[in-house]
Design a protein around this motif. Structure first.
Motif, PDB file in Angstrom:
ATOM      1  N   VAL A   1      42.615  -0.086  54.207  1.00 32.84           N
ATOM      2  CA  VAL A   1      40.964  -0.864  54.424  1.00 32.84           C
ATOM      3  C   VAL A   1      39.915   0.518  53.873  1.00 32.84           C
ATOM      4  CG1 VAL A   1      39.389  -2.139  56.052  1.00 32.84           C
ATOM      5  CG2 VAL A   1      41.907  -2.127  56.029  1.00 32.84           C
ATOM      6  N   ILE A   2      38.656   0.228  53.229  1.00 39.20           N
ATOM      7  CA  ILE A   2      37.811   1.014  53.333  1.00 39.20           C
ATOM      8  C   ILE A   2      37.054   0.682  54.186  1.00 39.20           C
ATOM      9  CG2 ILE A   2      36.246   2.179  51.278  1.00 39.20           C
ATOM     10  CD1 ILE A   2      37.215   0.323  49.200  1.00 39.20           C
ATOM     11  N   ARG A   3      37.144   2.538  54.810  1.00 38.14           N
ATOM     12  CA  ARG A   3      36.387   1.916  55.569  1.00 38.14           C
ATOM     13  C   ARG A   3      34.447   1.848  55.673  1.00 38.14           C
ATOM     14  NH1 ARG A   3      38.333   5.577  60.224  1.00 38.14           N
ATOM     15  NH2 ARG A   3      40.542   6.559  59.250  1.00 38.14           N
ATOM     16  N   ALA A   4      34.200   2.303  54.365  1.00 35.16           N
ATOM     17  CA  ALA A   4      32.614   2.596  54.998  1.00 35.16           C
ATOM     18  C   ALA A   4      32.099   0.371  54.391  1.00 35.16           C
ATOM     19  CB  ALA A   4      31.937   2.580  53.229  1.00 35.16           C
ATOM     20  N   THR A   5      33.351  -0.038  53.612  1.00 34.71           N
ATOM     21  CA  THR A   5      32.545  -1.341  53.417  1.00 34.71           C
ATOM     22  C   THR A   5      33.571  -2.695  53.653  1.00 34.71           C
ATOM     23  OG1 THR A   5      34.053  -0.970  51.330  1.00 34.71           O
ATOM     24  CG2 THR A   5      31.872  -0.328  50.617  1.00 34.71           C
ATOM     25  N   ASN A   6      34.434  -1.754  54.745  1.00 35.82           N
ATOM     26  CA  ASN A   6      35.456  -3.150  55.548  1.00 35.82           C
ATOM     27  C   ASN A   6      36.710  -3.503  54.196  1.00 35.82           C
ATOM     28  OD1 ASN A   6      37.302  -2.708  57.895  1.00 35.82           O
ATOM     29  ND2 ASN A   6      35.862  -4.835  58.194  1.00 35.82           N
ATOM     30  N   GLU A   7      36.590  -2.995  53.392  1.00 32.31           N
ATOM     31  CA  GLU A   7      37.236  -3.853  51.780  1.00 32.31           C
ATOM     32  C   GLU A   7      38.877  -3.581  51.627  1.00 32.31           C
ATOM     33  OE1 GLU A   7      35.430  -4.653  48.108  1.00 32.31           O
ATOM     34  OE2 GLU A   7      33.946  -2.808  48.820  1.00 32.31           O
ATOM     35  N   PRO A   8      39.441  -4.668  51.592  1.00 27.34           N
ATOM     36  CA  PRO A   8      41.361  -3.919  51.115  1.00 27.34           C
ATOM     37  C   PRO A   8      41.234  -2.838  50.636  1.00 27.34           C
ATOM     38  CG  PRO A   8      41.112  -6.621  51.020  1.00 27.34           C
ATOM     39  CD  PRO A   8      39.307  -6.017  51.655  1.00 27.34           C
ATOM     40  N   PHE A   9      42.554  -1.907  50.256  1.00 28.97           N
ATOM     41  CA  PHE A   9      42.111  -0.959  49.418  1.00 28.97           C
ATOM     42  C   PHE A   9      44.067  -1.269  48.812  1.00 28.97           C
ATOM     43  CE2 PHE A   9      43.463   3.074  48.436  1.00 28.97           C
ATOM     44  CZ  PHE A   9      43.453   3.438  46.645  1.00 28.97           C
ATOM     45  N   SER A  10      44.089  -0.564  47.788  1.00 32.36           N
ATOM     46  CA  SER A  10      45.720  -0.618  47.793  1.00 32.36           C
ATOM     47  C   SER A  10      45.956   0.063  46.653  1.00 32.36           C
ATOM     48  CB  SER A  10      46.544  -2.743  47.043  1.00 32.36           C
ATOM     49  OG  SER A  10      45.626  -3.071  45.454  1.00 32.36           O
ATOM     50  N   PHE A  11      47.116   0.334  46.597  1.00 33.37           N
ATOM     51  CA  PHE A  11      47.418   1.664  45.136  1.00 33.37           C
ATOM     52  C   PHE A  11      49.254   1.185  45.392  1.00 33.37           C
ATOM     53  CE2 PHE A  11      49.560   6.066  44.287  1.00 33.37           C
ATOM     54  CZ  PHE A  11      48.716   6.099  43.225  1.00 33.37           C
ATOM     55  N   TYR A  12      49.481   1.839  43.527  1.00 27.51           N
ATOM     56  CA  TYR A  12      50.672   1.902  42.788  1.00 27.51           C
ATOM     57  C   TYR A  12      50.855   2.723  41.740  1.00 27.51           C
ATOM     58  CZ  TYR A  12      54.960   0.283  40.766  1.00 27.51           C
ATOM     59  OH  TYR A  12      56.730   0.401  40.776  1.00 27.51           O
ATOM     60  N   ASP A  13      51.938   3.707  42.053  1.00 34.07           N
ATOM     61  CA  ASP A  13      52.086   4.805  40.934  1.00 34.07           C
ATOM     62  C   ASP A  13      53.754   5.340  41.060  1.00 34.07           C
ATOM     63  OD1 ASP A  13      51.605   6.364  39.224  1.00 34.07           O
ATOM     64  OD2 ASP A  13      50.804   7.910  40.278  1.00 34.07           O
ATOM     65  N   LYS A  14      54.043   5.647  40.160  1.00 34.08           N
ATOM     66  CA  LYS A  14      55.659   5.432  39.897  1.00 34.08           C
ATOM     67  C   LYS A  14      55.666   6.598  38.907  1.00 34.08           C
ATOM     68  CE  LYS A  14      55.972   1.972  36.562  1.00 34.08           C
ATOM     69  NZ  LYS A  14      56.735   0.796  35.830  1.00 34.08           N
TER      70      LYS A  14
ATOM     71  N   ALA B   1      62.911  15.247  39.776  1.00 34.87           N
ATOM     72  CA  ALA B   1      64.083  16.234  39.634  1.00 34.87           C
ATOM     73  C   ALA B   1      64.671  15.825  37.633  1.00 34.87           C
ATOM     74  CB  ALA B   1      65.317  15.454  40.066  1.00 34.87           C
ATOM     75  N   PRO B   2      63.207  16.843  37.050  1.00 29.82           N
ATOM     76  CA  PRO B   2      61.857  17.040  37.579  1.00 29.82           C
ATOM     77  C   PRO B   2      60.485  16.070  37.559  1.00 29.82           C
ATOM     78  CG  PRO B   2      62.892  17.821  35.464  1.00 29.82           C
ATOM     79  CD  PRO B   2      63.584  16.916  36.158  1.00 29.82           C
ATOM     80  N   LEU B   3      59.721  16.756  38.541  1.00 29.29           N
ATOM     81  CA  LEU B   3      58.738  15.852  38.091  1.00 29.29           C
ATOM     82  C   LEU B   3      57.966  15.711  36.839  1.00 29.29           C
ATOM     83  CD1 LEU B   3      56.738  14.578  40.666  1.00 29.29           C
ATOM     84  CD2 LEU B   3      55.286  16.380  40.308  1.00 29.29           C
ATOM     85  N   SER B   4      57.725  14.164  36.251  1.00 36.35           N
ATOM     86  CA  SER B   4      57.155  13.722  35.826  1.00 36.35           C
ATOM     87  C   SER B   4      56.445  12.655  36.327  1.00 36.35           C
ATOM     88  CB  SER B   4      58.383  14.407  33.903  1.00 36.35           C
ATOM     89  OG  SER B   4      59.836  12.752  34.347  1.00 36.35           O
ATOM     90  N   TYR B   5      55.569  11.430  34.750  1.00 37.98           N
ATOM     91  CA  TYR B   5      54.850  10.494  34.162  1.00 37.98           C
ATOM     92  C   TYR B   5      55.537   9.882  33.631  1.00 37.98           C
ATOM     93  CZ  TYR B   5      51.772  12.661  37.371  1.00 37.98           C
ATOM     94  OH  TYR B   5      50.857  13.368  39.489  1.00 37.98           O
TER      95      TYR B   5
END
Length: 143
Positions: free
Chosen positions: A122-135, A139-143
């Motif tokens: 939850v974003i403190r300033a606005t009380n809105e839900p926040f979501s994040f996704y990444d993959k 071995a070795p780290l890469s995008y």
């Protein structure tokens, strides 16, 4: 309160040439900062040795089971993000580890671990839900 934030990565040539730097909203700024925490190694930040996550240290660990690795990474991310990203609260993180097989040279196969990280808060300033996704792959780290 600030309503716009600098976009990441920061284009320093704009700043040097006295142009206005690109901006983003609060949600994008939080996402960028979380991504920076996830992909930074402990000790990499000169003014704060606790900035980062354990992902780099686990990058070539092929001996730890996926379940144990998932727990280690989840706990590290929870601690780091809750401690460094103060604009969110009620943090919940889910880490999924998937082994992907890639064809390599001459019909050989290579296995890489893919991390899929989902975060809800939850974003403190606005009380809105926040979501994040990444993959990304380790071995070795890469995008």
């Amino acid at each position: 309160m600030l309503s716009s934030f600098y976009k990441f990565p920061l284009n320093t040539s704009d700043i040097v040439s006295k142009k206005e730097a690109d901006r983003c909203d609060l949600s994008a700024s939080i996402s960028n900062f979380i991504r920076l925490i996830m992909t930074s190694q402990f000790g990499e930040c000169a003014f704060d040795d606790s900035f980062g996550s354990i992902i780099w240290e686990m990058d070539f660990d092929n001996l730890t089971s996926n379940q144990k690795l998932k727990n280690i990474i989840t706990n590290s991310l929870l601690t780091s993000i809750a401690g460094k990203e103060t604009r969110i609260k009620d943090l919940d993180i889910s880490v999924l580890i998937i082994e992907d097989e890639f064809e390599h040279l001459y019909d050989q196969f290579r296995v890489k671990k893919r991390l899929e990280i989902s975060l809800r808060a939850v974003i403190r300033a606005t009380n809105e839900p926040f979501s994040f996704y990444d993959k990304f792959y380790i071995a070795p780290l890469s995008y």
